[in-house]
Scaffold this motif. Structure first.
Motif, PDB file in Angstrom:
ATOM      1  N   UNK A   1       0.816  -1.223   0.000  1.00 58.63           N
ATOM      2  CA  UNK A   1       0.000   0.000   0.000  1.00 58.63           C
ATOM      3  C   UNK A   1       0.849   1.271   0.000  1.00 58.63           C
ATOM      4  N   UNK A   2       1.945   1.261   0.753  1.00 58.40           N
ATOM      5  CA  UNK A   2       2.739   2.487   0.884  1.00 58.40           C
ATOM      6  C   UNK A   2       3.454   2.856  -0.409  1.00 58.40           C
ATOM      7  N   UNK A   3       3.635   1.873  -1.305  1.00 58.81           N
ATOM      8  CA  UNK A   3       4.254   2.170  -2.599  1.00 58.81           C
ATOM      9  C   UNK A   3       3.338   2.996  -3.491  1.00 58.81           C
ATOM     10  N   UNK A   4       2.075   3.073  -3.120  1.00 59.68           N
ATOM     11  CA  UNK A   4       1.087   3.816  -3.911  1.00 59.68           C
ATOM     12  C   UNK A   4       0.746   5.155  -3.261  1.00 59.68           C
ATOM     13  N   UNK A   5       1.566   5.550  -2.300  1.00 59.52           N
ATOM     14  CA  UNK A   5       1.358   6.818  -1.606  1.00 59.52           C
ATOM     15  C   UNK A   5       2.550   7.739  -1.847  1.00 59.52           C
TER      16      UNK A   5
END
Length: 446
Positions: free
Chosen positions: A157-161
């Motif tokens: 998820x954090x790779x998309x933030x």
């Protein structure tokens, strides 16, 4: 063609600009002091070299996404929207596929639910923009999108933030450190309405393939002369931003307390909304200022132009044009006689004729008007326009005797909203809310 300001219809003979023009030495000294102290990064752009490197490092990362959802409000969103509408209009046209920028700039449950339901998580990057990291309208949406991404993408998820926030402090900076989220800083002393040519506006521009270097180059051409350590009053007096500032201050002395931003470059209409925040939030202080009024040519010839021309004589106008817009298709040759005057002519000529007619009519109606005519409608010209209007706004504020860089009045509404949501503290605001909500009301059905 050159980019020019046409002062022919600015009503200079009716305005006392000399008192302001004579303060050029004072204003030059103040500019030099403020830029040297690092308090005007909008003009000096000390962050530019580092930002360009960071953007280049982001290029390949952003290439993997089809959608960007920008969470931001006010200056965190208005510049990005203006750039998208001006230089990536295909997104708003039929049949668009490929990159798309979506901007969540309001507390709008309908829109947020649509993003959650329709955006493909694996193809979406969520960009959250908040200098303080405490803007609840923005960070509140971040909480919801964070949960959405975690449920859909798991550990990825954090790779998309991507976070754009203060370099050292605030809630979002804590998220960067805790989860290793990619982040770019908002430079110190760079208020939201002056931030479009930082990571705030340039990350969306890069994602859409807009020429970021041209935007920055255009801004430098206008801003660099104002950022010299040895700036003289004579040099400042010759700069168009100072001349606009003298005009803007003198207009208010004569009761011209509304400033129309009339965009006769249709794709650039959203720059009117960007300008409205810039002008209103910077100059609406201490009972002073003039109300910005965005307008789009030719659309608003058929809506609010009646008021501009025949209403209260309190309006001045910045009139944005470009004589080199696309010519478009030609009108057919077999038109009815009543429309014979456009037979075989380029469709684009109609816009130029409408713009000329409106400029002449406004001038004839007593509306002081300065035309900003761009040689072309390119990113470089957009950068020049952003720097010109930003610098003019700062200088106008100084000439008025107010601080054009703060926005104290908006804080009360924010505190009251937090009190309504039962935030800790704010006892005085909670008492005011209780009194307001229990007062007798004059309510009538319609």
């Amino acid at each position: 063609m050159a980019d020019i300001l046409d002062w022919t219809n600015a009503a200079l003979n009716d305005l006392d600009m000399n008192a302001y023009a004579e303060r050029a030495d004072e204003m030059a000294g103040r500019l030099s002091a403020e830029t040297s102290a690092g308090r005007l990064p909008f003009l000096t752009m000390p962050y530019e070299a580092g930002l360009r490197r960071e953007l280049e490092e982001l290029r390949e990362y952003l290439h993997d996404f089809e959608h960007m959802l920008l969470l931001g409000i006010g200056g965190s969103a208005l510049g990005a929207r203006a750039l998208q509408r001006a230089f990536f209009p295909q997104q708003d046209q039929p049949g668009h596929t490929g990159q798309s920028l979506w901007i969540a700039d309001n507390v709008d449950a309908y829109a947020l639910e649509a993003y959650l339901a329709k955006l493909p998580p694996e193809k979406t990057v969520v960009v959250t923009v908040s200098k303080s990291g405490g803007t609840i309208e923005t960070v509140g949406q971040y909480f919801i999108l964070k949960q959405w991404a975690q449920k859909s993408l798991g550990d990825a998820w954090s790779d998309h933030m991507l976070l754009v926030t203060d370099a050292k402090q605030g809630f979002l900076r804590g998220e960067v450190e805790r989860y290793g989220i990619k982040a770019l800083p908002v430079p110190d002393n760079l208020g939201g309405r002056y931030s479009v040519l930082s990571a705030v506006g340039l990350i969306p521009a890069l994602f859409l393939g807009i020429d970021v270097e041209a935007l920055l180059s255009g801004a430098r051409k206008v801003a660099a002369p104002l950022a010299q350590d040895d700036l003289t009053g004579e040099q400042l007096a010759a700069h168009p931003a100072f001349q606009l500032a003298c005009w803007g201050a003198a207009l208010q002395d004569k009761g011209f307390d509304e400033m129309i931003f009339f965009a006769y470059i249709p794709l650039w209409a959203s720059f009117g909304d960007w300008f409205a925040q810039l002008w209103a939030e910077s100059l609406g202080k201490e009972g002073k200022g003039s109300q910005p009024v965005p307008a789009t040519g030719v659309t608003d010839q058929h809506s609010v132009n009646q008021m501009f021309m025949d209403g209260i004589r309190n309006k001045a106008c910045l009139f944005l044009t470009c004589p080199n817009l696309p010519s478009g298709p030609r009108f057919p040759a077999d038109l009815p006689d009543q429309f014979g005057y456009v037979r075989g002519k380029d469709f684009g000529k109609l816009l130029q004729a409408e713009g000329l007619g409106t400029r002449m009519a406004l001038a004839a109606s007593g509306v002081p008007l300065v035309e900003i005519s761009l040689g072309e409608d390119s990113p470089e010209q957009a950068g020049k326009l952003i720097a010109l209007l930003g610098a003019a706004t700062i200088l106008t504020g100084w000439l008025m005797g107010i601080n054009p860089l703060d926005q104290p009045a908006v804080e009360l509404g924010k505190r009251l909203a937090k009190a309504r949501m039962d935030a800790d503290g704010l006892e005085e605001e909670k008492a005011d809310l209780a009194a307001y909500l229990t007062a007798e009301r004059d309510i009538r059905e319609f």
